[in-house]
Design an enzyme around this catalytic site. Sequence first.
Site, PDB file in Angstrom:
ATOM      1  N   SER A 172      14.637 -13.524 -15.498  1.00  0.00           N
ATOM      2  CA  SER A 172      13.793 -13.171 -14.362  1.00  0.00           C
ATOM      3  C   SER A 172      13.944 -11.685 -14.100  1.00  0.00           C
ATOM      4  O   SER A 172      14.912 -11.061 -14.552  1.00  0.00           O
ATOM      5  CB  SER A 172      14.233 -13.962 -13.122  1.00  0.00           C
ATOM      6  OG  SER A 172      13.658 -13.445 -11.942  1.00  0.00           O
ATOM      7  N   TYR A 185      21.105 -17.287  -7.563  1.00  0.00           N
ATOM      8  CA  TYR A 185      20.035 -17.197  -8.565  1.00  0.00           C
ATOM      9  C   TYR A 185      20.058 -15.819  -9.231  1.00  0.00           C
ATOM     10  O   TYR A 185      20.038 -15.727 -10.471  1.00  0.00           O
ATOM     11  CB  TYR A 185      18.687 -17.454  -7.907  1.00  0.00           C
ATOM     12  CG  TYR A 185      17.508 -17.404  -8.858  1.00  0.00           C
ATOM     13  CD1 TYR A 185      17.212 -18.479  -9.691  1.00  0.00           C
ATOM     14  CD2 TYR A 185      16.695 -16.280  -8.931  1.00  0.00           C
ATOM     15  CE1 TYR A 185      16.134 -18.431 -10.564  1.00  0.00           C
ATOM     16  CE2 TYR A 185      15.614 -16.225  -9.797  1.00  0.00           C
ATOM     17  CZ  TYR A 185      15.340 -17.296 -10.607  1.00  0.00           C
ATOM     18  OH  TYR A 185      14.277 -17.247 -11.471  1.00  0.00           O
ATOM     19  N   LYS A 189      20.902 -14.988 -13.168  1.00  0.00           N
ATOM     20  CA  LYS A 189      19.914 -14.341 -14.039  1.00  0.00           C
ATOM     21  C   LYS A 189      20.436 -13.023 -14.600  1.00  0.00           C
ATOM     22  O   LYS A 189      20.086 -12.632 -15.726  1.00  0.00           O
ATOM     23  CB  LYS A 189      18.601 -14.138 -13.281  1.00  0.00           C
ATOM     24  CG  LYS A 189      17.880 -15.449 -12.956  1.00  0.00           C
ATOM     25  CD  LYS A 189      17.584 -16.276 -14.203  1.00  0.00           C
ATOM     26  CE  LYS A 189      16.822 -17.540 -13.899  1.00  0.00           C
ATOM     27  NZ  LYS A 189      16.524 -18.347 -15.101  1.00  0.00           N
TER      28      LYS A 189
END
Length: 300
Positions: A172, A185, A189
């Site tokens: 991402s 998150y 990533k």
Amino acid sequence: MNIILDLLLLLIIIVYSYLESLVKVFIPQRRKSVAGEIVLITGAGHGIGRQTAYEFAKRKSRLVLWDINKHGVEETAAECRKLGAITHVFVVDCSNREEIYDSVNQVKKEVGDVTIVVNNAGAIYPADLLSTKDEEITKTFEVNILGHFWITKAFLPAMMQRNHGHIVTVASVCGHGVIPYIIPYCSSKFAAVGFHRALTSEFEALGKTGIKTSCLCPVFVNTGFTKNPSTRLCPVLETNEVARSLIDGILTNKKMIFVPSYLSIFLTLEKFLPERALAAINHIQDIQFEAVVGHKTKMK
């Protein structure tokens, strides 16, 4: 004397690399064929994984689709079969190492050696850190990065033996820059981007140049996992356009795939801008999505 020669050689390589990149802008890159390749896609029952499966199906790859959602992955498989692809379905929890290894053994017995792995399965729990449950943090890392290790390790020996394959890491833009209220998150990533870069370097060190790597880094994608995302400077992407960018990057062996492509310019500028300027850019972007903040759901 050797260091001087090495530095001169480095300068020549840098200049050549820039010229090569400039030429590639105007000359279409050669695309490889993935017809007949055995492609494993995790998280194939929804979103980017589903659309990526469709793109491989159109190109006559043999598909192995994994997802924890049996209904979703079977829907994807049915559409891939309509497109003419031989498709195998497995219900797998990509946060469970033993389940991954058991499924890998089953794939090897029933299908064969996977030659392209798309590590796409993901987890996200939008909330401030104090509102995020411990098990949500653990699950995020188990799916978003640890699963990449177990899956890649399991399928890599056959690729190494043949010096042929492709490992795709779905990360991402949050693997390069941070956003509040999704700390686990973003952290996972960043780890995924690091995994891709380190794996790429290791293949080069081992001389396994036939095994390619790609890393997908999109902005917000309309998958439903993040509710009501919006930003002023970047569009919220649809899964089909992200999948098309991903397949294009795979077919041209592109290392880092940003969607939209101009993200790479912003990320380069970020390395040189002072903190006050970065804070101003973040304010202008006005990134918003639903998140639990202080145990209440708010737009952040």
